[in-house]
Write an enzyme that holds these catalytic residues in place. Structure first.
Site, PDB file in Angstrom:
ATOM      1  N   ALA A   1       0.506  -0.839  -0.254  1.00 13.99           N
ATOM      2  CA  ALA A   1       0.300   0.077   0.043  1.00 13.99           C
ATOM      3  C   ALA A   1       1.401   0.972  -0.342  1.00 13.99           C
ATOM      4  O   ALA A   1      -0.091   2.510   0.063  1.00 13.99           O
ATOM      5  CB  ALA A   1      -0.757  -0.066   1.305  1.00 13.99           C
TER       6      ALA A   1
ATOM      7  N   ALA B   1      11.667   0.683  -1.262  1.00 13.85           N
ATOM      8  CA  ALA B   1      10.733  -0.123  -1.763  1.00 13.85           C
ATOM      9  C   ALA B   1       9.231  -0.500  -2.031  1.00 13.85           C
ATOM     10  O   ALA B   1       8.399  -0.806  -3.108  1.00 13.85           O
ATOM     11  CB  ALA B   1      11.477  -1.448  -1.293  1.00 13.85           C
TER      12      ALA B   1
ATOM     13  N   GLU C   1      11.445   2.555  17.530  1.00 21.98           N
ATOM     14  CA  GLU C   1      11.085   1.178  16.297  1.00 21.98           C
ATOM     15  C   GLU C   1      12.248   0.342  16.522  1.00 21.98           C
ATOM     16  O   GLU C   1      11.568  -0.780  16.072  1.00 21.98           O
ATOM     17  CB  GLU C   1      12.042   2.210  15.376  1.00 21.98           C
ATOM     18  CG  GLU C   1      11.130   3.639  14.891  1.00 21.98           C
ATOM     19  CD  GLU C   1       9.581   3.090  13.898  1.00 21.98           C
ATOM     20  OE1 GLU C   1       9.223   2.074  12.949  1.00 21.98           O
ATOM     21  OE2 GLU C   1       8.718   3.901  13.566  1.00 21.98           O
TER      22      GLU C   1
ATOM     23  N   HIS D   1      16.135   2.424   8.666  1.00 25.11           N
ATOM     24  CA  HIS D   1      16.604   2.065  10.182  1.00 25.11           C
ATOM     25  C   HIS D   1      17.749   1.483  10.660  1.00 25.11           C
ATOM     26  O   HIS D   1      17.939   1.523   9.361  1.00 25.11           O
ATOM     27  CB  HIS D   1      15.308   0.486  10.612  1.00 25.11           C
ATOM     28  CG  HIS D   1      14.130   0.514  10.555  1.00 25.11           C
ATOM     29  ND1 HIS D   1      12.924   0.208  10.370  1.00 25.11           N
ATOM     30  CD2 HIS D   1      13.453   1.141  11.432  1.00 25.11           C
ATOM     31  CE1 HIS D   1      11.459   0.100  10.479  1.00 25.11           C
ATOM     32  NE2 HIS D   1      12.281   1.152  11.259  1.00 25.11           N
TER      33      HIS D   1
ATOM     34  N   CYS E   1      14.834  -7.961   9.230  1.00 24.88           N
ATOM     35  CA  CYS E   1      13.560  -7.210  10.020  1.00 24.88           C
ATOM     36  C   CYS E   1      12.594  -8.313  10.372  1.00 24.88           C
ATOM     37  O   CYS E   1      11.584  -7.799  10.997  1.00 24.88           O
ATOM     38  CB  CYS E   1      12.493  -6.439   7.770  1.00 24.88           C
ATOM     39  SG  CYS E   1      13.794  -5.354   7.875  1.00 24.88           S
TER      40      CYS E   1
HETATM   41  O1  SUG Z   1       8.559  -0.128   8.988  1.00 23.67           O
HETATM   42  N1  SUG Z   1       7.267  -1.353   5.918  1.00 23.67           N
HETATM   43  C1  SUG Z   1       7.788  -2.049   6.873  1.00 23.67           C
HETATM   44  C2  SUG Z   1      10.045  -2.251   6.992  1.00 23.67           C
HETATM   45  C3  SUG Z   1       9.469  -3.110   7.730  1.00 23.67           C
HETATM   46  C4  SUG Z   1      11.196  -3.295   7.936  1.00 23.67           C
HETATM   47  N2  SUG Z   1      11.896  -3.166   9.380  1.00 23.67           N
HETATM   48  C5  SUG Z   1      13.520  -3.104  10.161  1.00 23.67           C
HETATM   49  N3  SUG Z   1      14.317  -2.436   8.778  1.00 23.67           N
HETATM   50  N4  SUG Z   1      13.764  -4.765  10.477  1.00 23.67           N
HETATM   51  C6  SUG Z   1       8.606  -0.546   7.505  1.00 23.67           C
HETATM   52  O2  SUG Z   1       8.970   0.561   6.989  1.00 23.67           O
HETATM   53  C7  SUG Z   1       5.273  -1.010   4.632  1.00 23.67           C
HETATM   54  C8  SUG Z   1       4.100  -1.101   4.377  1.00 23.67           C
HETATM   55  C9  SUG Z   1       3.208  -1.392   3.168  1.00 23.67           C
HETATM   56  O3  SUG Z   1       3.704  -0.172   2.401  1.00 23.67           O
HETATM   57  O4  SUG Z   1       2.391  -1.498   2.778  1.00 23.67           O
HETATM   58  C10 SUG Z   1       6.100  -1.607   5.965  1.00 23.67           C
HETATM   59  O5  SUG Z   1       5.527  -0.662   6.770  1.00 23.67           O
END
Ligand code: SUG
Length: 420
Positions: free
Chosen positions: A20, A28, A164, A232, A350
């Site tokens: 989303a 990404a 976080e 992060h 992650c």
């Molecule tokens: O918080 N992606 C997560 C990815 C978390 C990665 N975690 C670590 N680096 N430890 C975030 O950005 C994307 C959801 C979306 O776009 O539908 C998302 O929440």
């Protein structure tokens, strides 16, 4: 003989996994916004990673996906699935608790003054879709780590201080079962993107965990890294036992930080990846540092469990092959396919929360075995939607099938206490 070891708890990828574009600053997530997601394939990829790690001889646990869509949260906002704006609806549906590195910050018993392992649930308040994870995550942590002789589970750090969790926390120690130093990485400004980890939250977590000042370091993530998409710290650095493996541009005041590391933990082996070998952009697209850096049993040295994207990037793979062919502590490269999670900015690291503890002290329902993973994979095959387009999130049948999928999983794992 101590049975304390590092257990990796992976977040099982939930049936509502979708793209989303909810995370500003996560390249990404933005790039894949609106694409079709494949929840079944995503969950099976995560399970395959857990199997891979069990086969390496590592201790493995898992967390259940949270109840999504979060209707109670929408209700607090005075809205419903049918009537909410698309981005709010998508936030209610997000399967983002799969990224267990953001569930909590963990300080093992060896580091804390009361000799218990401390966990503080992350408030994740910077991103709306993640800000409503903590109550469900806290309920689960209180179940997994219920034994008060071994664990102390803390509620979230209050707003407005963003926290976080373990994604911005590293630990250096001679071996997992021994006391070490804990490193908290915070952000100040990421230019166009938010700095999600605030120093006030990091300091509060360290205090609540009873860590000694001379065993703690607070260091700033570089603005450059955040602006390049390292939302992060675990996108640009990872640590395990005595090794810190980081990109040259990961930290704002690198030399001062490294000097403090060497002073507080003289055994530290710091491996810095130079930008002229791997650019920050390559590090972020390949997620080379979002590897699980693990210690293999039987003196097998350390291995990097990497996303396959790292192998597909020529500069990154060339560097890594040089690294493991040298005499350093990292000896093995294990690419794993977690592409469905990667497309939302979540690599192998992650997807897991590291907890150093005696596995017998943990609620055994959350400890993975090959048989349990077979049973979970069976539920996923039967109930997880094959594909979701973000515009389908208004579909009542999809909602029912997602709710039923989680219910079947909880029943299979005898975890119906997490039903609400
Ligand atoms: O918080 N992606 C997560 C990815 C978390 C990665 N975690 C670590 N680096 N430890 C975030 O950005 C994307 C959801 C979306 O776009 O539908 C998302 O929440």
């Amino acid at each position: 003989m101590t049975k304390v070891q590092e257990i990796n708890f992976d977040g099982l990828i939930g049936p509502s996994h979708n793209y989303a574009g909810l995370s500003l600053g996560n390249i990404a997530s933005s790039t894949n916004a609106g694409e079709a997601s494949y929840p079944r394939e995503a969950a099976l990829q995560g399970i395959a990673k857990m199997r891979h790690n069990i086969d390496l001889g590592l201790a493995q646990g898992f967390f259940m996906p949270l109840d999504r869509p979060n209707i109670a949260w929408l209700d607090q906002l005075g809205t419903t699935i049918e009537s909410s704006e698309p981005h709010v609806r998508a936030a209610a549906y997000s399967a983002s608790s799969m990224w267990a590195a953001n569930a909590a910050t963990v300080s093992p018993a060896q580091d804390s003054e009361d000799g218990r392992c401390h966990l503080t649930v992350a408030n994740l308040q910077t991103m709306p879709h993640r800000s409503h994870e903590w109550p469900g995550t806290l309920a689960q942590l209180r179940l997994v780590f219920a034994n008060p002789d071994h664990f102390s589970v803390h509620g979230p750090i209050p707003s407005p201080f963003g926290d976080e969790g373990a994604a911005n926390h590293m630990r250096l120690c001679p071996s997992h079962g021994e006391a070490g130093i804990e490193i908290f990485i915070y952000g100040k400004s990421g230019g166009p993107f938010p700095a999600r980890q605030h120093v006030e939250a990091s300091k509060a977590v360290a205090r609540k965990h009873g860590l000694q000042d001379d065993h703690v370091i607070f260091a700033q993530q570089s603005d450059k890294a955040i602006a390049a998409g390292a939302f992060h710290n675990d996108v640009v650095a990872v640590a395990n036992e005595q090794v810190l493996f980081a990109h040259e541009d990961a930290f704002e005041h690198r030399d001062d930080f490294y000097a403090e590391v060497q002073r507080k933990f003289p055994q530290a082996e710091i491996i810095t990846v130079p930008a002229d070998k791997v650019s920050l952009a390559d590090a972020i697209t390949s997620y080379l540092f979002n590897a699980q850096l693990v210690t293999l049993p039987d003196d097998g040295g350390m291995a990097l469990i990497l996303p396959t994207e790292a192998k597909d990037n020529e500069a990154v793979w060339t560097y890594l092959q040089e690294l493991v062919s040298g005499n350093g502590p990292i000896r093995k490269l294990c690419p794993v396919d977690v592409r469905q999670s990667m497309a939302n900015g979540g690599g192998p690291a992650c997807l897991r929360l590291r907890v150093v503890a005696d596995p017998d002290a943990v609620d055994q329902r959350f400890i993975a075995t090959p048989e349990k993973l077979d049973a979970i994979a069976g539920v996923v095959e039967q109930y997880w939607p094959e594909t979701i387009m973000p515009e389908q999130l208004t579909d009542a049948d999809l909602l029912t099938s997602i709710k039923n999928a989680r219910k079947a999983l909880l029943e299979t794992c005898a975890l119906t206490d997490l039903a609400t």
